[in-house]
Scaffold this motif. Structure first.
Motif, PDB file in Angstrom:
ATOM      1  N   ARG A   2      -6.296   2.485  -9.253  1.00 30.87           N
ATOM      2  CA  ARG A   2      -5.721   2.772  -7.943  1.00 30.87           C
ATOM      3  C   ARG A   2      -5.401   1.483  -7.192  1.00 30.87           C
ATOM      4  NH1 ARG A   2     -10.143   7.370  -6.116  1.00 30.87           N
ATOM      5  NH2 ARG A   2      -9.620   8.899  -7.747  1.00 30.87           N
ATOM      6  N   HIS A   3      -6.156   0.432  -7.479  1.00 33.45           N
ATOM      7  CA  HIS A   3      -5.875  -0.895  -6.938  1.00 33.45           C
ATOM      8  C   HIS A   3      -5.585  -1.832  -8.104  1.00 33.45           C
ATOM      9  CE1 HIS A   3      -7.672  -0.924  -2.623  1.00 33.45           C
ATOM     10  NE2 HIS A   3      -7.172   0.248  -2.919  1.00 33.45           N
ATOM     11  N   ALA A  30      -2.858   0.475  -4.101  1.00 36.12           N
ATOM     12  CA  ALA A  30      -2.658  -0.862  -3.536  1.00 36.12           C
ATOM     13  C   ALA A  30      -2.451  -1.896  -4.636  1.00 36.12           C
ATOM     14  CB  ALA A  30      -3.863  -1.266  -2.681  1.00 36.12           C
ATOM     15  N   GLU A  80     -12.027   1.581  -7.387  1.00 32.04           N
ATOM     16  CA  GLU A  80     -10.590   1.775  -7.282  1.00 32.04           C
ATOM     17  C   GLU A  80      -9.837   0.969  -8.335  1.00 32.04           C
ATOM     18  OE1 GLU A  80     -12.602   1.104  -4.817  1.00 32.04           O
ATOM     19  OE2 GLU A  80     -12.342   2.659  -3.282  1.00 32.04           O
ATOM     20  N   LEU A 138       0.823  -1.199   0.000  1.00 31.05           N
ATOM     21  CA  LEU A 138       0.000   0.000   0.000  1.00 31.05           C
ATOM     22  C   LEU A 138       0.859   1.252   0.000  1.00 31.05           C
ATOM     23  CD1 LEU A 138      -2.378  -1.087   2.914  1.00 31.05           C
ATOM     24  CD2 LEU A 138      -2.977  -1.128   0.490  1.00 31.05           C
ATOM     25  N   ASN A 139       0.319   2.307  -0.595  1.00 30.41           N
ATOM     26  CA  ASN A 139       0.858   3.645  -0.435  1.00 30.41           C
ATOM     27  C   ASN A 139      -0.317   4.554  -0.091  1.00 30.41           C
ATOM     28  OD1 ASN A 139       1.437   6.506  -1.379  1.00 30.41           O
ATOM     29  ND2 ASN A 139       3.470   5.607  -1.549  1.00 30.41           N
ATOM     30  N   ARG A 140      -0.271   5.164   1.078  1.00 30.07           N
ATOM     31  CA  ARG A 140      -1.374   5.992   1.573  1.00 30.07           C
ATOM     32  C   ARG A 140      -0.941   7.432   1.788  1.00 30.07           C
ATOM     33  NH1 ARG A 140      -3.042   1.225   5.804  1.00 30.07           N
ATOM     34  NH2 ARG A 140      -4.667   0.235   4.546  1.00 30.07           N
ATOM     35  N   TYR A 189      -5.595   9.509  -1.911  1.00 32.27           N
ATOM     36  CA  TYR A 189      -6.286   8.238  -2.026  1.00 32.27           C
ATOM     37  C   TYR A 189      -5.261   7.116  -1.919  1.00 32.27           C
ATOM     38  CZ  TYR A 189      -4.729   9.041  -6.802  1.00 32.27           C
ATOM     39  OH  TYR A 189      -3.956   9.321  -7.900  1.00 32.27           O
ATOM     40  N   GLU A 190      -5.751   5.931  -1.669  1.00 32.21           N
ATOM     41  CA  GLU A 190      -4.897   4.770  -1.444  1.00 32.21           C
ATOM     42  C   GLU A 190      -4.534   4.095  -2.762  1.00 32.21           C
ATOM     43  OE1 GLU A 190      -5.635   1.584   1.819  1.00 32.21           O
ATOM     44  OE2 GLU A 190      -6.622   0.833   0.004  1.00 32.21           O
TER      45      GLU A 190
END
Length: 249
Positions: free
Chosen positions: A78-79, A38, A73, A29-31, A35-36
């Motif tokens: 994003r994921h 993953a 996501e 993960l990068n938070r 937004y996340e």
């Protein structure tokens, strides 16, 4: 250091987090942004890309569950979904190239138009992927799924799939490059531990934390490595690239 499928350096690694992520073996993960980001990854000793294969079928169950939980996501890139296995290499290579072809298209219709121009091995992988998705969707509904839904679901999985093929009986060819990058960019000049030693420490910590379904963040790892004599250099800023592409499928 970056990991496959994540375009920035992760700040947290989760192990065996089935309650949070369907593909739960390793989640990076990068938070740090708004937004996340993953990559949730399933690790198999072997994975045969065949609709009748139990491990493949179970993995696709997890991918469909990921679409259910993180669909927006995933579509926005994003994921991402990850698979790691040692073989059979022919099917995994075809799956990896199929995923790259799907990622290059903005819509499922564009991908299906491109598919006839791909080789037979890609056609076979796509057939097994869509057959598995169709079977699984049918199990959750009294009616057979429409072909459009099957193709759209399979495409949404494929375009965000990151496939790694890792040898089991020898050192990965990525290992020397990772050691060099760790030695040059991460380890403090005064540390008495070399890159290979640090990797062994990280492996031991993963075995210690992993069975409890733990999450390892950068501060935890840094502190534990320091306690073992491995000093890391100052953290550098990360150019966090935006991943905002939306899927009009």
């Amino acid at each position: 250091m970056q990991v496959p499928g994540l375009d920035v350096v992760p700040d947290s690694v989760c192990l065996q987090k089935a309650n949070d992520f369907p593909l739960d073996d390793v989640v990076v993960l990068n938070r740090q942004g708004s937004y996340e980001l993953a990559v949730q990854r399933q690790v198999k000793r072997t994975l045969e890309v065949v609709s009748s294969s139990g491990p493949w079928r179970k993995t696709m169950v997890q991918c469909l569950a990921s679409l259910e939980s993180f669909g927006d996501e995933i579509d926005a890139d994003r994921h991402r979904l990850g698979l790691t296995a040692s073989g059979p290499t022919t099917g995994l290579e075809a799956l990896r190239h199929l995923a790259a072809s799907a990622a290059a298209q903005k819509r499922v219709a564009d991908f299906l138009q491109e598919l006839p121009r791909l080789g037979q091995s890609y056609h076979r992988v796509w057939k097994h992927l869509t057959q598995t998705v169709s079977d699984l969707l049918a199990e959750s509904d009294v009616n057979a799924p429409e072909q459009e839904l099957v193709h759209r679901s399979a495409y949404r999985i494929a375009r965000r799939l990151v496939v790694q093929i890792e040898p089991t009986e020898q050192i990965s060819p990525r290992y020397p490059a990772l050691c060099a990058a760790l030695q040059e960019r991460v380890l403090h000049a005064d540390t008495g531990v070399d890159a290979a030693g640090v990797f062994r420490m990280v492996e031991e910590l993963a075995q210690e934390w992993g069975p409890r379904g733990g999450a390892i963040d950068a501060a935890m790892l840094r502190n534990r490595l320091r306690a073992r004599g491995a000093l890391l250099g100052a953290r550098r800023g990360v150019d966090r690239r935006s991943r905002l592409r939306r899927c009009p499928c």
